[in-house]
Design a protein around this motif. Structure first.
Motif, PDB file in Angstrom:
ATOM      1  N   UNK A 114      17.263   5.199  -0.576  1.00 62.41           N
ATOM      2  CA  UNK A 114      18.583   5.616  -1.351  1.00 62.41           C
ATOM      3  C   UNK A 114      19.212   7.166  -0.495  1.00 62.41           C
ATOM      4  N   UNK A 115      20.064   6.705  -0.182  1.00 62.22           N
ATOM      5  CA  UNK A 115      21.155   7.382  -0.137  1.00 62.22           C
ATOM      6  C   UNK A 115      21.064   7.129   1.949  1.00 62.22           C
ATOM      7  N   UNK A 116      21.910   7.330   2.784  1.00 62.16           N
ATOM      8  CA  UNK A 116      22.219   7.649   4.161  1.00 62.16           C
ATOM      9  C   UNK A 116      20.818   7.279   5.163  1.00 62.16           C
TER      10      UNK A 116
ATOM     11  N   UNK B  11       5.311   4.410  -3.453  1.00 67.28           N
ATOM     12  CA  UNK B  11       5.291   3.801  -4.295  1.00 67.28           C
ATOM     13  C   UNK B  11       5.425   4.474  -5.785  1.00 67.28           C
ATOM     14  N   UNK B  12       5.085   5.417  -6.381  1.00 68.45           N
ATOM     15  CA  UNK B  12       5.142   6.109  -6.752  1.00 68.45           C
ATOM     16  C   UNK B  12       6.606   5.952  -8.030  1.00 68.45           C
ATOM     17  N   UNK B  13       7.016   6.751  -6.490  1.00 64.94           N
ATOM     18  CA  UNK B  13       8.250   7.397  -6.470  1.00 64.94           C
ATOM     19  C   UNK B  13       8.640   9.225  -6.063  1.00 64.94           C
ATOM     20  N   UNK B  14       6.784   9.491  -5.658  1.00 67.79           N
ATOM     21  CA  UNK B  14       6.514  11.303  -5.530  1.00 67.79           C
ATOM     22  C   UNK B  14       7.474  11.961  -4.366  1.00 67.79           C
ATOM     23  N   UNK B  15       7.842  10.908  -3.837  1.00 65.46           N
ATOM     24  CA  UNK B  15       8.213  11.014  -2.556  1.00 65.46           C
ATOM     25  C   UNK B  15       9.060   9.982  -1.728  1.00 65.46           C
ATOM     26  N   UNK B  16      10.373  10.598  -0.639  1.00 69.63           N
ATOM     27  CA  UNK B  16      11.212  10.310  -0.118  1.00 69.63           C
ATOM     28  C   UNK B  16      11.474   9.227   0.287  1.00 69.63           C
ATOM     29  N   UNK B  17       9.717   9.860   1.167  1.00 74.68           N
ATOM     30  CA  UNK B  17       9.640   8.294   2.677  1.00 74.68           C
ATOM     31  C   UNK B  17       7.822   8.255   2.166  1.00 74.68           C
ATOM     32  N   UNK B  18       7.205   7.209   3.052  1.00 70.51           N
ATOM     33  CA  UNK B  18       5.893   6.984   3.467  1.00 70.51           C
ATOM     34  C   UNK B  18       5.018   8.119   3.591  1.00 70.51           C
ATOM     35  N   UNK B  19       6.298   9.154   4.031  1.00 71.80           N
ATOM     36  CA  UNK B  19       5.296  10.264   4.757  1.00 71.80           C
ATOM     37  C   UNK B  19       4.508  10.849   3.231  1.00 71.80           C
ATOM     38  N   UNK B  20       3.804  10.907   2.794  1.00 70.69           N
ATOM     39  CA  UNK B  20       2.828  12.081   2.330  1.00 70.69           C
ATOM     40  C   UNK B  20       2.915  13.788   2.538  1.00 70.69           C
TER      41      UNK B  20
END
Length: 311
Positions: free
Chosen positions: A165-167, A265-274
């Protein structure tokens, strides 16, 4: 032959049909895990290397000092120079449907000239859709289904919804500039990018090639024989699993990535780094993975052909 200054195009090509697909598979920057190279190898292994219908002036685009071609020195002389080639071939899919395949090293310079040359090919053959292939390293575990991102210069070409999402400001490529410029001249183009686990990006990762060709199938209706890539991917997964069992420190890092990937994948974060469990630094990962990758470079990792009759 016709063409602009940087490409020579065969005038008469039999059996191409109307509005063919052009698959762009350039190796170099966007080729983590050799995803693009393996995809091209699979297409040429199953369908044969088709006739060349366009040849680019590779000397105009290739930086020989940055990427020196290989040559053999035999006792007292040189031979077998591995000359880089940028060519378009007429290929056929598993159903004998024709398509065009542009393969070779990504141009190091003169991107605008290269884009204009590709557009000349598109317009000469009346190409209906251009599809590019690429693979990038990412902090994703090999134990999860490979992630693939699609992009396009027309919304109606999208076959999936991306997580992004976003740029994002990222380094550009000849592929990305081609998509922009073709969009400006009303030529449709889409592309597929496979996300390869960054700890195996320097070795062959056949699952990336399989996922890329599956994306081409989704976008074009072409069909490919992917059995050999499926077998090679399963073999590679088994090899990685074996090495992780022998290297518990690396296995622990992969387990951390699994948790972070699942959170994404659960959508709880904006990146692959929790945020609650950040990945180790590149230096920390590099020390652990150096020995791991060395173990994957043996002679037994070459993709194998699928047994006859396998699904």
């Amino acid at each position: 032959m016709t063409g602009n200054r940087f490409v020579h195009i065969v005038d008469d090509v039999d059996g191409l049909g109307d509005a063919p697909v052009l698959v762009v598979a350039l190796h170099g920057f966007l080729d983590a895990g050799n995803g693009t190279v393996l995809a091209v190898d699979q297409l040429e292994r199953t369908g044969g290397a088709g006739p060349v219908v366009a040849t680019f002036d590779v000397d105009a685009f290739h930086d020989y000092r940055a990427r020196r071609p290989a040559i053999s020195f035999v006792e007292d002389h040189y031979e077998a120079y591995d000359a880089p080639r940028l060519v378009v071939r007429l290929q056929r899919d598993a159903a004998d449907k024709p398509f065009l395949l542009l393969s070779g090293p990504e141009p190091d310079n003169r991107w605008e000239a290269f884009v204009n040359a590709v557009r000349a090919v598109v317009e000469h053959f009346g190409v209906g859709l251009v599809v590019s292939l690429g693979s990038v390293p990412m902090a994703v575990p090999h134990t999860r289904p490979i992630a693939v991102t699609q992009h396009a210069n027309r919304r109606e070409l999208m076959r999936r919804v991306n997580h992004w999402r976003g740029e994002l400001r990222i380094p550009s490529s000849a592929h990305s500039l081609l998509e922009v410029r073709l969009g400006e001249t009303d030529h449709p183009m889409t592309g597929w990018v496979a996300h390869v686990p960054h700890y195996v990006q320097g070795s062959d990762y056949p699952e990336a090639a399989r996922a890329l060709l599956a994306g081409v199938e989704d976008s074009t209706g072409l069909t490919f024989d992917l059995d050999a890539l499926k077998v090679a991917a399963a073999q590679r997964l088994a090899e990685i699993t074996e090495h992780l069992e022998e290297n518990p420190d690396v296995a622990e890092l992969v387990a951390g990535m699994e948790q972070q990937y699942d959170a994404f994948q659960r959508g709880g974060d904006d990146s692959l780094l929790a945020t609650e469990q950040p990945l180790p630094t590149g230096e920390e990962l590099g020390a652990e993975f150096e020995r791991f990758l060395a173990g994957l470079d043996g002679p037994d990792t070459t993709p194998v052909e699928a047994p006859e009759g396998d699904d």
